[in-house]
Design a protein around this motif. Structure first.
Motif, PDB file in Angstrom:
ATOM      1  N   ASP A  59       0.839  -1.201   0.000  1.00  0.00           N
ATOM      2  CA  ASP A  59       0.000   0.000   0.000  1.00  0.00           C
ATOM      3  C   ASP A  59       0.873   1.249   0.000  1.00  0.00           C
ATOM      4  OD1 ASP A  59       0.395   1.033   2.850  1.00  0.00           O
ATOM      5  OD2 ASP A  59      -0.311  -1.000   3.250  1.00  0.00           O
ATOM      6  N   ALA A  60       0.254   2.379  -0.343  1.00  0.00           N
ATOM      7  CA  ALA A  60       1.010   3.614  -0.578  1.00  0.00           C
ATOM      8  C   ALA A  60       1.790   4.068   0.651  1.00  0.00           C
ATOM      9  CB  ALA A  60       0.051   4.722  -1.027  1.00  0.00           C
ATOM     10  N   ALA A  61       1.184   4.000   1.839  1.00  0.00           N
ATOM     11  CA  ALA A  61       1.863   4.467   3.048  1.00  0.00           C
ATOM     12  C   ALA A  61       3.089   3.620   3.355  1.00  0.00           C
ATOM     13  CB  ALA A  61       0.899   4.444   4.232  1.00  0.00           C
ATOM     14  N   LEU A  62       2.970   2.298   3.171  1.00  0.00           N
ATOM     15  CA  LEU A  62       4.090   1.405   3.442  1.00  0.00           C
ATOM     16  C   LEU A  62       5.188   1.588   2.395  1.00  0.00           C
ATOM     17  CD1 LEU A  62       5.302  -0.814   5.157  1.00  0.00           C
ATOM     18  CD2 LEU A  62       4.023  -2.491   3.815  1.00  0.00           C
ATOM     19  N   THR A  65       7.610   4.436   3.305  1.00  0.00           N
ATOM     20  CA  THR A  65       8.553   4.117   4.372  1.00  0.00           C
ATOM     21  C   THR A  65       9.593   3.098   3.916  1.00  0.00           C
ATOM     22  OG1 THR A  65       6.881   4.548   6.063  1.00  0.00           O
ATOM     23  CG2 THR A  65       8.781   3.233   6.726  1.00  0.00           C
ATOM     24  N   LEU A  66       9.118   2.044   3.268  1.00  0.00           N
ATOM     25  CA  LEU A  66       9.996   0.928   2.928  1.00  0.00           C
ATOM     26  C   LEU A  66      11.015   1.292   1.856  1.00  0.00           C
ATOM     27  CD1 LEU A  66      10.660  -1.957   3.583  1.00  0.00           C
ATOM     28  CD2 LEU A  66       8.958  -2.715   1.910  1.00  0.00           C
ATOM     29  N   ARG A  67      10.651   2.202   0.950  1.00  0.00           N
ATOM     30  CA  ARG A  67      11.609   2.577  -0.097  1.00  0.00           C
ATOM     31  C   ARG A  67      12.882   3.158   0.513  1.00  0.00           C
ATOM     32  NH1 ARG A  67       8.767   7.719  -3.144  1.00  0.00           N
ATOM     33  NH2 ARG A  67       7.098   6.203  -3.292  1.00  0.00           N
ATOM     34  N   TRP A  68      12.705   3.938   1.605  1.00  0.00           N
ATOM     35  CA  TRP A  68      13.864   4.543   2.252  1.00  0.00           C
ATOM     36  C   TRP A  68      14.617   3.530   3.099  1.00  0.00           C
ATOM     37  CZ3 TRP A  68      15.374   8.543  -0.099  1.00  0.00           C
ATOM     38  CH2 TRP A  68      14.455   9.388  -0.709  1.00  0.00           C
ATOM     39  N   ASP A  69      13.896   2.582   3.712  1.00  0.00           N
ATOM     40  CA  ASP A  69      14.570   1.527   4.468  1.00  0.00           C
ATOM     41  C   ASP A  69      15.476   0.714   3.545  1.00  0.00           C
ATOM     42  OD1 ASP A  69      13.312   2.297   6.772  1.00  0.00           O
ATOM     43  OD2 ASP A  69      11.757   0.749   6.685  1.00  0.00           O
ATOM     44  N   ILE A  70      14.957   0.365   2.369  1.00  0.00           N
ATOM     45  CA  ILE A  70      15.735  -0.428   1.419  1.00  0.00           C
ATOM     46  C   ILE A  70      16.913   0.380   0.889  1.00  0.00           C
ATOM     47  CG2 ILE A  70      15.683  -1.551  -0.847  1.00  0.00           C
ATOM     48  CD1 ILE A  70      12.789  -2.323  -0.296  1.00  0.00           C
ATOM     49  N   ARG A  71      16.656   1.624   0.511  1.00  0.00           N
ATOM     50  CA  ARG A  71      17.735   2.464  -0.034  1.00  0.00           C
ATOM     51  C   ARG A  71      18.834   2.664   0.997  1.00  0.00           C
ATOM     52  NH1 ARG A  71      19.823   7.607  -0.786  1.00  0.00           N
ATOM     53  NH2 ARG A  71      20.200   8.193  -2.967  1.00  0.00           N
ATOM     54  N   ASP A  87       6.904   3.130 -11.153  1.00  0.00           N
ATOM     55  CA  ASP A  87       6.452   4.265 -10.358  1.00  0.00           C
ATOM     56  C   ASP A  87       7.467   5.394 -10.517  1.00  0.00           C
ATOM     57  OD1 ASP A  87       6.049   6.111  -8.217  1.00  0.00           O
ATOM     58  OD2 ASP A  87       5.002   4.571  -7.061  1.00  0.00           O
ATOM     59  N   GLN A  88       7.067   6.453 -11.233  1.00  0.00           N
ATOM     60  CA  GLN A  88       7.991   7.540 -11.536  1.00  0.00           C
ATOM     61  C   GLN A  88       8.464   8.252 -10.273  1.00  0.00           C
ATOM     62  OE1 GLN A  88       5.082   6.935 -12.975  1.00  0.00           O
ATOM     63  NE2 GLN A  88       5.102   7.329 -15.179  1.00  0.00           N
ATOM     64  N   GLU A  89       7.555   8.486  -9.332  1.00  0.00           N
ATOM     65  CA  GLU A  89       7.938   9.166  -8.093  1.00  0.00           C
ATOM     66  C   GLU A  89       8.966   8.330  -7.328  1.00  0.00           C
ATOM     67  OE1 GLU A  89       6.002  10.522  -3.806  1.00  0.00           O
ATOM     68  OE2 GLU A  89       4.674  10.127  -5.512  1.00  0.00           O
ATOM     69  N   GLU A  90       8.752   7.042  -7.305  1.00  0.00           N
ATOM     70  CA  GLU A  90       9.685   6.131  -6.638  1.00  0.00           C
ATOM     71  C   GLU A  90      11.062   6.206  -7.279  1.00  0.00           C
ATOM     72  OE1 GLU A  90       9.833   1.353  -6.579  1.00  0.00           O
ATOM     73  OE2 GLU A  90       7.981   2.212  -5.798  1.00  0.00           O
ATOM     74  N   ALA A  91      11.100   6.172  -8.608  1.00  0.00           N
ATOM     75  CA  ALA A  91      12.375   6.204  -9.324  1.00  0.00           C
ATOM     76  C   ALA A  91      13.128   7.504  -9.065  1.00  0.00           C
ATOM     77  CB  ALA A  91      12.134   6.029 -10.825  1.00  0.00           C
ATOM     78  N   LEU A  92      12.415   8.624  -9.124  1.00  0.00           N
ATOM     79  CA  LEU A  92      13.059   9.917  -8.945  1.00  0.00           C
ATOM     80  C   LEU A  92      13.563  10.113  -7.520  1.00  0.00           C
ATOM     81  CD1 LEU A  92      10.577  12.160 -10.967  1.00  0.00           C
ATOM     82  CD2 LEU A  92      12.913  11.582 -11.617  1.00  0.00           C
TER      83      LEU A  92
END
Length: 237
Positions: A59-62, A65-71, A87-92
């Protein structure tokens, strides 16, 4: 040198999994399973990691958070990675460099900022967020349009007749102006802002992002103008 057990302990703690050590896999959430998969991968000290849409089923909220944990985990490990996403926002937001593909062919590889602000072609411009184009003339490094003048960078051919790339934040919208040059066709509420489409007299449609406090509605007559200090990308008309 860390033992296999200490490696596992290191990544379990770093990725916030310490409280789930004794949990069965079936009881873990989607985000927890993704963290476990990453911890397992990094414990093997890989030279390189490929992540194929790691957040696609969350889901969007998770996701946020998780994108930054992984990065952050990848940065901490010093492991280079390719992160595949639609997901363009995710990539950028997570990429040090972004590569845009069309039908298996790389269109551009550059920093997120340059891919967004200075796309190599119109496909990249439209793929990475809202994009409007307005006809104009470009002499030197200045583009002249019906919505005003702006600093410009020519992307492809060195021609005077150009189409200027406009992002929603490049357009200033005024309600109840003494003169109007467009009519609002649709409005999308985004929480902290509203995205508005405005049809100009020349039939060109541009989008503008305004504060959520601006109560603009479809059918409103408004005045829009270019409002930017950074150079805009222009393409041969």
């Amino acid at each position: 040198r860390l033992t296999d057990t200490s490696k596992a302990d290191h990544w379990i703690k770093l990725l916030g999994l310490d409280a789930f050590r004794d949990k069965k896999p079936a009881t873990l959430s989607g985000g927890q399973k993704q963290r476990v998969a990453l911890a397992r991968t990094l414990a093997h000290e890989p030279d390189f990691v490929l992540l194929d849409e790691p957040l696609s089923n969350l889901d969007a909220a998770l996701k946020d958070t998780l994108r930054w944990d992984i990065r952050n985990a990848l940065k901490d490990a010093g492991v280079p990675a390719i992160w595949v996403t639609h997901d363009q926002e995710e990539a950028l937001s997570v990429g040090d460099r972004v590569g845009v593909l069309k039908e298996g062919i790389i269109q551009q590889i550059d920093t997120p900022e340059r891919c967004f602000s200075l796309p190599s072609n119109r496909f990249v411009a439209r793929f990475l967020g809202e994009a409007s184009f307005i006809a104009g003339n470009c002499e030197g490094d200045i583009a002249t349009t019906d919505l005003g003048n702006a600093p410009a960078i020519k992307v492809d051919h060195d021609t005077a007749k150009v189409d200027v790339l406009l992002r929603p934040d490049d357009i200033h919208l005024i309600q109840n102006a003494a003169t109007s040059n467009g009519k609002v066709t649709w409005v999308r509420y985004e929480g902290g802002s509203r995205l508005c489409a405005v049809k100009l007299a020349c039939d060109t449609v541009v989008t503008s992002r305004v504060s959520h406090e601006v109560m603009v509605r479809p059918g409103d007559a408004v005045h829009v103008s270019i409002n930017t200090t950074h150079p805009l990308a222009v393409f041969a008309a």
